[in-house]
Design a protein around this motif. Structure first.
Motif, PDB file in Angstrom:
ATOM      1  N   HIS A 193      -4.589 -12.178   4.655  1.00 27.70           N
ATOM      2  CA  HIS A 193      -5.657 -13.052   4.176  1.00 27.70           C
ATOM      3  C   HIS A 193      -6.091 -13.960   5.316  1.00 27.70           C
ATOM      4  O   HIS A 193      -5.265 -14.544   5.995  1.00 27.70           O
ATOM      5  CB  HIS A 193      -5.176 -13.899   2.999  1.00 27.70           C
ATOM      6  N   ARG A 203      -0.831  -6.882   3.283  1.00 29.40           N
ATOM      7  CA  ARG A 203      -1.880  -7.817   2.850  1.00 29.40           C
ATOM      8  C   ARG A 203      -2.085  -8.852   3.941  1.00 29.40           C
ATOM      9  O   ARG A 203      -1.130  -9.465   4.409  1.00 29.40           O
ATOM     10  CB  ARG A 203      -1.445  -8.567   1.581  1.00 29.40           C
ATOM     11  N   GLU A 252      -4.680  -4.523   2.693  1.00 31.35           N
ATOM     12  CA  GLU A 252      -5.584  -5.368   1.914  1.00 31.35           C
ATOM     13  C   GLU A 252      -6.061  -6.525   2.777  1.00 31.35           C
ATOM     14  O   GLU A 252      -5.262  -7.220   3.387  1.00 31.35           O
ATOM     15  CB  GLU A 252      -4.840  -5.908   0.691  1.00 31.35           C
ATOM     16  N   PRO A 278      -9.329  -4.440  -1.146  1.00 34.19           N
ATOM     17  CA  PRO A 278      -7.990  -3.916  -1.441  1.00 34.19           C
ATOM     18  C   PRO A 278      -7.701  -2.685  -0.587  1.00 34.19           C
ATOM     19  O   PRO A 278      -8.623  -2.048  -0.073  1.00 34.19           O
ATOM     20  CB  PRO A 278      -8.086  -3.525  -2.921  1.00 34.19           C
TER      21      PRO A 278
END
Ligand code: ADP
Ligand code: MG
Length: 319
Positions: free
Chosen positions: A36, A34, A177, A191
């Motif tokens: 971000h 992941r 993701e 995702p």
């Protein structure tokens, strides 16, 4: 900071989009599933949060030393040296022209550690709260080099470049993701996907999509593309990857257009994502971090493989 670091910084971080690319690449290299990304003010503030393996506290200052990469240890790694270039320069360069706050925690660590570095000056490491992985916050980009600030385009243009770069990175890492916030607003949430085709559908938001594959000698191409009725007004929707690195290449772009020839009208461009793969020693992906050019030992093989990967399907289907 050393002048040499500021010069290097000009090479690696000409634009915010380039440094975003370097930071996200580091997250992916660290095995993150992941990533971000948040950015503000045209990318003069960028935060990248990952759930990768993290760094040991003693490695935090090391990560900012020039050429201090943890990623090349043996001569077999020469290919990665050649491909990714500028090893161990990104964080050093970024830290020379901004304020960096690096927070990292490994699996099994009791807490996270944080290092702040302002224009190359490192502060002491602090213990802080934080989950596994690494968060890098970059602020005040180029505030110490006003001449560079002037080279930045409008916030909208820099934001656009960041988003395009992130799209390309998401396309080439379908199992990660990716979440993007621009000026505090969520703009993309992708995702993890199971296949490249799913990723293309998710990111380009196009259906139906077709796929095709072709090889010419040791060059292999895999394409995911829209039907000829689903067209774009510019060539911006032709995405090309060599060895899974996003590239700009007129010849391969022409190969895509060639495959659609007679199916498209004047001023119409295909929507296609193509991955080209060959033996490492048969391709030279420009080592400069800000250019994404590629040189195939045999450019004609690459052209033909790409055109054929699309044509096989395009010629069969009843449009
Ligand atoms: P390179 O990626 O070429 O090694 P960088 O300057 O980009 O050089 O990063 C320096 C080092 O910092 C990396 O080799 C790695 O050990 C560490 N590092 C940077 N970002 C991360 C991250 N997100 N997670 C874990 N380690 C990282
Ligand atoms: Mg790196």
């Amino acid at each position: 900071p050393e002048v040499v670091d500021q010069i290097a910084a000009g090479e690696v971080v000409e634009r915010p989009a380039h440094l975003v690319k370097e930071l996200v690449e580091n997250s992916i290299d660290a095995g993150a599933t992941r990533v971000h990304i948040e950015f503000f003010d045209g990318g003069r503030i960028v935060k990248v949060i990952d759930n990768g393996k993290g760094m040991a506290p003693e490695d935090l200052p090391k990560s900012l030393e020039r050429f201090a990469t943890s990623k090349i240890s043996k001569t077999d790694d020469l290919w990665s040296l050649k491909t990714f270039g500028f090893r161990g320069e990104a964080l050093a360069s970024i830290s020379a022209v901004s304020k960096l706050t690096i927070t990292s925690r490994r699996e099994g660590d009791e807490q996270a550690h944080q290092l702040i570095c302002e224009y190359g000056k490192k502060r002491d490491i602090d213990k802080v709260g934080g989950s596994q992985g690494t968060t890098i916050l970059m602020e005040n980009l180029f505030d110490n080099t006003p001449a560079r600030l002037k080279f930045l385009k409008s916030d909208a243009a820099e934001n656009g470049a960041i988003k395009t770069t992130l799209k390309a990175m998401a396309l080439s890492h379908y199992n990660v993701e990716i979440r993007i916030q621009e000026n505090g607003k969520l703009v993309s949430f992708w995702p993890a996907c199971k296949t490249r085709k799913d990723r293309v559908e998710q990111i380009l938001e196009i259906k139906p999509l077709f796929e095709g594959e072709a090889s010419r000698e040791n060059v292999k191409a895999y394409a995911v593309f829209a039907d000829p009725h689903n067209v774009a007004k510019t060539a911006k929707n032709i995405w090309l990857f060599a060895q899974n690195r996003w590239i700009q290449d007129r010849s391969l772009q022409a190969a895509v257009n060639e495959a659609y020839r007679s199916l498209l009208m004047h001023g119409e461009y295909p929507i296609a994502v193509v991955w080209v793969e060959t033996d490492p020693d048969c391709v030279d992906v420009n080592i400069h971090p800000t250019k994404s050019q590629v040189k195939f030992q045999n450019a004609s093989l690459a052209f033909r493989a790409v055109a054929a990967s699309l044509r096989g399907t395009l010629e069969q289907a009843p449009w």
